[in-house]
Structures are given as C-alpha cells and as structure tokens.
Scaffold this motif. Structure first.
Motif, PDB file in Angstrom:
ATOM      1  N   UNK A  68       0.836  -1.199   0.000  1.00  0.00           N
ATOM      2  CA  UNK A  68       0.000   0.000   0.000  1.00  0.00           C
ATOM      3  C   UNK A  68       0.873   1.252   0.000  1.00  0.00           C
ATOM      4  N   UNK A  69       1.907   1.245   0.843  1.00  0.00           N
ATOM      5  CA  UNK A  69       2.823   2.383   0.889  1.00  0.00           C
ATOM      6  C   UNK A  69       3.581   2.528  -0.432  1.00  0.00           C
ATOM      7  N   UNK A 110       4.533   5.193  -5.548  1.00  0.00           N
ATOM      8  CA  UNK A 110       4.700   5.052  -6.999  1.00  0.00           C
ATOM      9  C   UNK A 110       3.715   5.958  -7.739  1.00  0.00           C
ATOM     10  N   UNK A 111       2.503   6.051  -7.230  1.00  0.00           N
ATOM     11  CA  UNK A 111       1.493   6.911  -7.853  1.00  0.00           C
ATOM     12  C   UNK A 111       1.919   8.374  -7.769  1.00  0.00           C
ATOM     13  N   UNK A 128       3.572  -1.158 -13.166  1.00  0.00           N
ATOM     14  CA  UNK A 128       4.057  -1.252 -11.784  1.00  0.00           C
ATOM     15  C   UNK A 128       3.004  -0.700 -10.819  1.00  0.00           C
ATOM     16  N   UNK A 129       2.404   0.428 -11.164  1.00  0.00           N
ATOM     17  CA  UNK A 129       1.363   1.012 -10.304  1.00  0.00           C
ATOM     18  C   UNK A 129       0.199   0.045 -10.132  1.00  0.00           C
ATOM     19  N   UNK A 130      -0.269  -0.515 -11.226  1.00  0.00           N
ATOM     20  CA  UNK A 130      -1.387  -1.458 -11.179  1.00  0.00           C
ATOM     21  C   UNK A 130      -1.040  -2.665 -10.320  1.00  0.00           C
ATOM     22  N   UNK A 135      -1.626  -5.695  -5.339  1.00  0.00           N
ATOM     23  CA  UNK A 135      -0.996  -6.387  -4.215  1.00  0.00           C
ATOM     24  C   UNK A 135      -1.443  -5.781  -2.886  1.00  0.00           C
ATOM     25  N   UNK A 136      -1.672  -4.479  -2.876  1.00  0.00           N
ATOM     26  CA  UNK A 136      -2.065  -3.823  -1.625  1.00  0.00           C
ATOM     27  C   UNK A 136      -3.484  -4.188  -1.205  1.00  0.00           C
TER      28      UNK A 136
END
Length: 122
Positions: free
Chosen positions: A5-6, A11-12, A48-50, A55-56
């Motif tokens: 999540x972090x 990344x966003x 990567x963001x997706x 995963x979060x």
C-alpha cells in the motif's frame, strides 16, 4: 500488505510528479534515442502502479477490485494528460500516452494474476 500500500501510494505520487514537472526537468537521456520509448515508459510505470495497487488489496481481492484499479489508474492517466496542457510547459496531451497508460494497467493486472496463480499452485 501494508508495504504494498505504501509502495503503491509512493509510486502513484512518482507518476504524478514525473508527468507534471516540466519535460526538461525529467528528461531521460537513454530513452530519448529510442523511437517509441516514451510509450514503453508509460506502460512500465502504469504496470508497476497497477501491480502494486492490486498487491495492496490482495487480501480483499475480487474481480471488481481489479476493474476499479484499472479504471482509476486509467482515469488518473487521462487527468494527468489534460493537466499537462493546462498547467505545464513543454508537455502536451497525447492519446497514445493515455492508451499506453491503460495498457500498462492491464499488464500489471496480468502480472498480478500470473503471480497469484503460481503462488497458489505451490
């Protein structure tokens, strides 16, 4: 999955800042010499963001959540493209960038699904 999540938030933020800073400030020399490399960068960043966002939320993963991640990241990409013509210099709205962003979110989802299947088969 707090770490993911972090990482997803960070990344966003990196995507937003990298997309809205003046182009001369974030110029990547290696990519300048390769035709179409800008789109590869878009696909990679959004993949990567997706992946990180999926995963979060993987503890509560459902198909609907994946669709929400893809739609929200695609919307973010469109908003950034519009903001580039409104608040930046040297940057322009490009439909191909928006398409690359969307494709990246799909690549991230596919990567997540493949990893999920491989881990579940062990």
């Amino acid at each position: 999955m707090k770490i993911f999540h972090k990482l997803a938030i960070g990344w966003t933020i990196l995507i937003v800042l990298g997309s809205l800073l003046p182009s001369a400030f974030v110029k990547i020399q290696v990519l300048d010499s390769v035709t179409g490399s800008d789109k590869i960068l878009h696909i990679s960043m959004y993949a990567i963001a997706s992946f990180l966002w999926l995963m979060s939320i993987s503890n509560s993963y459902q198909g609907r959540k994946a669709i929400e991640v893809i739609l929200l990241l695609t919307l973010l990409g469109l908003i950034i493209e519009v903001l580039q013509i409104v608040i930046t210099t040297g940057r322009f709205f490009e439909w191909y960038d928006a398409i690359a962003n969307y494709l990246g979110t799909v690549v991230g989802w596919i990567t997540y699904k493949v990893l999920q299947i491989k881990l579940n088969n062990k």
